[in-house]
Enzyme design. Structure first.
Site, PDB file in Angstrom:
ATOM      1  N   ASP A  63       0.843  -1.206   0.000  1.00  0.00           N
ATOM      2  CA  ASP A  63       0.000   0.000   0.000  1.00  0.00           C
ATOM      3  C   ASP A  63       0.871   1.246   0.000  1.00  0.00           C
ATOM      4  OD1 ASP A  63      -2.225  -1.610   0.246  1.00  0.00           O
ATOM      5  OD2 ASP A  63      -2.539  -1.203   2.374  1.00  0.00           O
ATOM      6  N   ARG A 112      -1.149  -0.604  -8.761  1.00  0.00           N
ATOM      7  CA  ARG A 112      -2.558  -0.307  -8.491  1.00  0.00           C
ATOM      8  C   ARG A 112      -2.650   1.209  -8.327  1.00  0.00           C
ATOM      9  NH1 ARG A 112      -3.439  -1.173  -2.725  1.00  0.00           N
ATOM     10  NH2 ARG A 112      -3.875  -3.368  -3.011  1.00  0.00           N
TER      11      ARG A 112
HETATM   12  C1  LIG Z   1      -8.428  -1.533  -4.012  1.00  0.00           C
HETATM   13  C2  LIG Z   1      -8.105  -0.207  -3.389  1.00  0.00           C
HETATM   14  C3  LIG Z   1      -6.887  -0.019  -2.746  1.00  0.00           C
HETATM   15  C4  LIG Z   1      -6.569   1.218  -2.202  1.00  0.00           C
HETATM   16  N1  LIG Z   1      -5.329   1.410  -1.663  1.00  0.00           N
HETATM   17  C5  LIG Z   1      -4.968   2.660  -1.281  1.00  0.00           C
HETATM   18  C6  LIG Z   1      -3.624   2.947  -0.882  1.00  0.00           C
HETATM   19  O1  LIG Z   1      -2.748   2.078  -0.869  1.00  0.00           O
HETATM   20  N2  LIG Z   1      -3.334   4.223  -0.513  1.00  0.00           N
HETATM   21  C7  LIG Z   1      -4.262   5.231  -0.538  1.00  0.00           C
HETATM   22  O2  LIG Z   1      -3.946   6.385  -0.232  1.00  0.00           O
HETATM   23  N3  LIG Z   1      -5.549   4.972  -0.882  1.00  0.00           N
HETATM   24  C8  LIG Z   1      -5.922   3.733  -1.250  1.00  0.00           C
HETATM   25  N4  LIG Z   1      -7.221   3.501  -1.650  1.00  0.00           N
HETATM   26  C9  LIG Z   1      -8.255   4.557  -1.473  1.00  0.00           C
HETATM   27  C10 LIG Z   1      -8.259   5.541  -2.636  1.00  0.00           C
HETATM   28  O3  LIG Z   1      -7.123   6.354  -2.559  1.00  0.00           O
HETATM   29  C11 LIG Z   1      -9.516   6.441  -2.624  1.00  0.00           C
HETATM   30  O4  LIG Z   1      -9.533   7.178  -1.437  1.00  0.00           O
HETATM   31  C12 LIG Z   1     -10.824   5.686  -2.748  1.00  0.00           C
HETATM   32  O5  LIG Z   1     -10.724   4.634  -3.635  1.00  0.00           O
HETATM   33  C13 LIG Z   1     -11.956   6.636  -3.226  1.00  0.00           C
HETATM   34  O6  LIG Z   1     -11.663   7.154  -4.477  1.00  0.00           O
HETATM   35  P1  LIG Z   1     -12.347   6.644  -5.840  1.00  0.00           P
HETATM   36  O7  LIG Z   1     -11.244   6.375  -6.799  1.00  0.00           O
HETATM   37  O8  LIG Z   1     -13.250   5.531  -5.596  1.00  0.00           O
HETATM   38  O9  LIG Z   1     -13.047   7.891  -6.446  1.00  0.00           O
HETATM   39  P2  LIG Z   1     -14.077   8.957  -5.921  1.00  0.00           P
HETATM   40  O10 LIG Z   1     -14.133   9.982  -6.990  1.00  0.00           O
HETATM   41  O11 LIG Z   1     -13.735   9.386  -4.532  1.00  0.00           O
HETATM   42  O12 LIG Z   1     -15.412   8.144  -5.888  1.00  0.00           O
HETATM   43  C14 LIG Z   1     -16.099   7.761  -7.062  1.00  0.00           C
HETATM   44  C15 LIG Z   1     -17.466   7.271  -6.656  1.00  0.00           C
HETATM   45  O13 LIG Z   1     -17.335   6.049  -5.953  1.00  0.00           O
HETATM   46  C16 LIG Z   1     -18.219   6.004  -4.858  1.00  0.00           C
HETATM   47  N5  LIG Z   1     -17.434   5.932  -3.607  1.00  0.00           N
HETATM   48  C17 LIG Z   1     -16.125   6.234  -3.455  1.00  0.00           C
HETATM   49  N6  LIG Z   1     -15.748   6.035  -2.184  1.00  0.00           N
HETATM   50  C18 LIG Z   1     -16.844   5.615  -1.539  1.00  0.00           C
HETATM   51  C19 LIG Z   1     -17.108   5.252  -0.201  1.00  0.00           C
HETATM   52  N7  LIG Z   1     -16.171   5.280   0.734  1.00  0.00           N
HETATM   53  N8  LIG Z   1     -18.367   4.864   0.099  1.00  0.00           N
HETATM   54  C20 LIG Z   1     -19.335   4.817  -0.824  1.00  0.00           C
HETATM   55  N9  LIG Z   1     -19.157   5.153  -2.116  1.00  0.00           N
HETATM   56  C21 LIG Z   1     -17.922   5.542  -2.449  1.00  0.00           C
HETATM   57  C22 LIG Z   1     -19.023   7.269  -4.888  1.00  0.00           C
HETATM   58  O14 LIG Z   1     -20.229   7.033  -5.579  1.00  0.00           O
HETATM   59  C23 LIG Z   1     -18.185   8.214  -5.678  1.00  0.00           C
HETATM   60  O15 LIG Z   1     -18.955   9.169  -6.343  1.00  0.00           O
HETATM   61  C24 LIG Z   1      -7.534   2.272  -2.233  1.00  0.00           C
HETATM   62  C25 LIG Z   1      -8.754   2.073  -2.868  1.00  0.00           C
HETATM   63  C26 LIG Z   1      -9.045   0.879  -3.461  1.00  0.00           C
HETATM   64  C27 LIG Z   1     -10.357   0.719  -4.167  1.00  0.00           C
END
Ligand SMILES: Cc1cc2nc3c(=O)[nH]c(=O)nc-3n(C[C@H](O)[C@H](O)[C@H](O)COP(=O)(O)OP(=O)(O)OC[C@H]3O[C@@H](n4cnc5c(N)ncnc54)[C@H](O)[C@@H]3O)c2cc1C
Length: 315
Positions: free
Chosen positions: A132, A182
């Site tokens: 991560d 990722r």
């Molecule tokens: C597999 C995976 C691994 C990850 N690993 C890391 C990491 O190592 N380091 C790091 O900093 N971050 C990590 N993250 C978190 C990432 O950085 C984002 O904060 C998170 O994925 C939300 O961003 P988004 O790309 O979904 O887009 P966004 O633009 O935030 O969301 C897009 C849409 O998805 C839906 N959505 C998003 N989040 C949520 C939620 N919590 N609850 C409900 N609906 C939601 C909403 O409908 C939103 O409109 C990871 C996420 C995933 C999926």
């Protein structure tokens, strides 16, 4: 919305709120939307229930900052045991680990030792170790760690965050390694000189980085004998995934050339739908007792979740 996100991220840093929340049975119940339980067994059962449609499963144990370096040994042993359990069950489960949980903050050499041990065991049982990315103060040592571990265990993956201004350079640095990346948007509170303050900028950067990752996959496909990079898009942003899909097709890459990973409990129906139409989906399942900070970051990603949680707590 930006204010709500800042407040939730500030609350994530509060020790008092952490203690109150983790002691509250009601709040613990509300977390079930995003994590099936605190024990590894809960996560393994949830993984087994989802495995039927052929998706990838990833497990991560939530953790707090280590007080003693020896605690990192216990984290390593936990994941070694988890990999054994996964192998016994014959499930396609990968693991995702935070370098600070393996001691990065206290000793880079011990962290490297542990990460190598996990990557080797993952490889031995047919799994994959993902590293991560944490807050921006850890990016340099995490990239160094990744380069060393990747050289010994080429399947090892790393998360990169599109909100960081530096990430395009970091991706170019890793490009010659056929990286397993990722791409995520980034979940921590960062200053504006380090990370884009506007979400639109983070989204735009994500798309540009995704296209670059697809180019790396395409270029490797043309060269026989070269290990292909692995491009994983860790996002729930479906319009963005559609644009990535279209860009891939324009480059001659079908959906089998890349993957989408999402978090357990978020857009669950869409995860199944994407998988059924030929996109390789991975679901990352979190478990563990130290869920408070992680959970607050999930709420900050979508402040409307606070309402959703309130409904599940009070009614
Ligand atoms: C597999 C995976 C691994 C990850 N690993 C890391 C990491 O190592 N380091 C790091 O900093 N971050 C990590 N993250 C978190 C990432 O950085 C984002 O904060 C998170 O994925 C939300 O961003 P988004 O790309 O979904 O887009 P966004 O633009 O935030 O969301 C897009 C849409 O998805 C839906 N959505 C998003 N989040 C949520 C939620 N919590 N609850 C409900 N609906 C939601 C909403 O409908 C939103 O409109 C990871 C996420 C995933 C999926």
């Amino acid at each position: 919305m930006a204010l709500a996100r800042s407040l939730l991220l500030a609350a994530a840093g509060s020790n008092t709120l952490n203690t109150m929340a983790t002691r509250s049975r009601v709040v613990r119940r509300a977390t079930r939307a995003f994590m099936p339980g605190e024990a590894a067994e809960d996560a393994l059962e949830a993984a087994a229930a989802l495995a039927g449609d052929g998706r990838a499963l990833l497990l991560t144990r939530l953790g707090e900052a280590l007080e003693e370096l020896d605690e990192a040994d216990a984290v390593r042993d936990h994941y070694l045991g988890l990999l054994d359990q996964v192998a016994e069950r014959g499930m396609p489960v990968e693991i995702s680990v935070k370098p600070t949980q393996l001691g990065l903050e206290r000793s880079e050499s011990r962290c490297l030792e542990h990460t190598l041990a996990l990557a080797a065991h993952a490889e031995a049982v047919g799994s994959v170790l993902w590293i991560d990315m944490e807050d921006s103060s850890w990016v340099d040592p995490t990239l160094d760690l990744y380069e060393t571990v990747k050289a010994a265990h080429p399947e090892t993956g790393l998360a990169l965050q599109s909100y960081l201004r530096r990430t395009p350079d970091d991706l170019e640095r890793l490009a010659p390694l056929s990286p397993v990346i990722r791409l995520v948007k980034g979940a921590y509170a960062e200053p504006p000189d380090v990370a884009f303050p506007a979400k639109a900028e983070t989204d735009r950067a994500y798309e540009e980085l995704a296209i670059r990752m697809l180019e790396l996959v395409r270029d490797a496909a043309g060269k026989g004998g070269v290990r292909a990079p692995r491009a994983v898009f860790g996002t729930h942003d479906l319009p963005l995934v559609e644009r990535i899909e279209a860009r891939g097709r324009a480059m001659g890459l079908g959906p089998e050339a890349w993957e989408v990973h999402m978090l357990y409990g978020i857009r669950a129906g869409e995860q199944a739908r994407l998988q059924s139409r030929g996109i390789q989906v991975g679901t990352l399942i979190s478990y563990g007792e130290a869920w408070y900070r992680w959970y607050m970051r999930r709420l900050a990603e979508r402040p409307a979740n606070v309402w959703f949680v309130a409904k599940s707590v009070f009614g």
